[in-house]
Design a protein around this motif. Structure first.
Motif, PDB file in Angstrom:
ATOM      1  N   GLU A 142       0.832  -1.205   0.000  1.00 16.00           N
ATOM      2  CA  GLU A 142       0.000   0.000   0.000  1.00 16.00           C
ATOM      3  C   GLU A 142       0.863   1.251   0.000  1.00 16.00           C
ATOM      4  N   ILE A 143       1.971   1.212   0.743  1.00 16.23           N
ATOM      5  CA  ILE A 143       2.887   2.358   0.791  1.00 16.23           C
ATOM      6  C   ILE A 143       3.464   2.625  -0.602  1.00 16.23           C
ATOM      7  N   ASN A 199       0.725   3.942  -3.015  1.00 13.31           N
ATOM      8  CA  ASN A 199       0.392   5.343  -2.719  1.00 13.31           C
ATOM      9  C   ASN A 199       1.442   6.305  -3.245  1.00 13.31           C
ATOM     10  N   ASN A 200       2.628   5.770  -3.530  1.00 14.88           N
ATOM     11  CA  ASN A 200       3.709   6.594  -4.070  1.00 14.88           C
ATOM     12  C   ASN A 200       3.964   6.290  -5.548  1.00 14.88           C
ATOM     13  N   ASN A 201       2.943   5.680  -6.184  1.00 13.37           N
ATOM     14  CA  ASN A 201       2.981   5.377  -7.615  1.00 13.37           C
ATOM     15  C   ASN A 201       4.169   4.513  -8.024  1.00 13.37           C
TER      16      ASN A 201
END
Length: 253
Positions: free
Chosen positions: A105-106, A109-111
């Protein structure tokens, strides 16, 4: 499951204690478990040191620290930190405490791509200089702590062993000269137990000791030797002999 694994699974330890003497004590701590070692830590604190490595700061301590080793978890952790056996983990350690799903997920979220094993995901986060806030604190061994875990390996392994407890590991470590390793200590103990149970006609306990020897040899991948011990277990099971009972052979003549 292979044939040998299937054969092994047929046997269970009849004793409700990992001590092959069959003696079970409740809330009675062996004094040797509360005696400080030469580095100023008790056996329980050494086990705690190993348990803390990579563990979240606020994770609950297992009850065995209190009831088996007379160790106050929070108080002893402060001691381990103050004496530089333990420290708070790095950013990398904090990331390792997260689940794979959270790491993905991290990255998402940072593409960034979120494929790969856990170690790969952590490496991507660090290489991309992503700063994740509010990560839980973790504990990590210092160099001194790693040396301690290595030097007192017999205590840590015995704590995890269902047949060889910490008290006996310490006793045999003191009794046998260097460089005997953990496996040698355990085998010496099981050999002594075999002789004692045979002498006292404690056939149920003797059966469990042979089972412990078979398990030990199996883990060392000495499969033929392990099989010979399992055969003895079968013979003892088939004999009907139990603790305190002696078969009167003369009745058959």
């Amino acid at each position: 499951m292979g044939i040998f694994s299937t054969f092994k699974s047929l046997f269970k330890n009849d004793s409700n204690s990992k001590d092959t003497t069959g003696e079970v004590t409740i809330n009675e701590i062996d004094p040797i478990l509360t005696k400080k070692t030469t580095i100023g830590l008790t056996p329980g604190e050494i086990i705690l040191l190993d348990w803390c490595n990579g563990t979240l700061e606020h994770k609950l301590f297992p009850q065995y620290f209190k009831y088996n080793y007379d160790v106050d978890g929070r108080k002893s952790v402060k001691k381990l930190i103050n004496q530089e056996f333990l420290e708070y983990g790095s950013y990398n350690n904090q990331l390792e405490s997260l689940k794979v799903k959270e790491l993905k997920e991290i990255l998402a979220n940072n593409n960034l791509t979120s494929t790969g094993k856990k170690a790969d995901l952590i490496e991507k986060i660090i290489e991309s200089a992503i700063k994740v806030n509010d990560l839980p604190n973790t504990y990590s061994l210092t160099f001194k702590g790693r040396e301690t875990v290595r030097d007192y390996e017999h205590i840590i392994l015995a704590h995890k062993d269902k047949y060889f407890d910490v008290s006996n590991a310490i006793f045999y470590k003191n009794k046998l000269p260097y460089p005997y390793g953990y496996g040698d200590l355990k085998w010496a103990y099981l050999g002594t137990q075999t002789l004692e149970h045979t002498k006292n006609k404690e056939f149920g306990l003797l059966r469990n000791t042979y089972l412990a020897k078979a398990d030990h040899l199996d883990k060392e991948k000495k499969y033929l030797n392990a099989l010979s011990q399992y055969i003895v277990v079968v013979l003892l099971d088939a004999s009907g002999l139990t603790n305190g009972y002696r078969l009167e052979w003369q009745q058959f003549f």
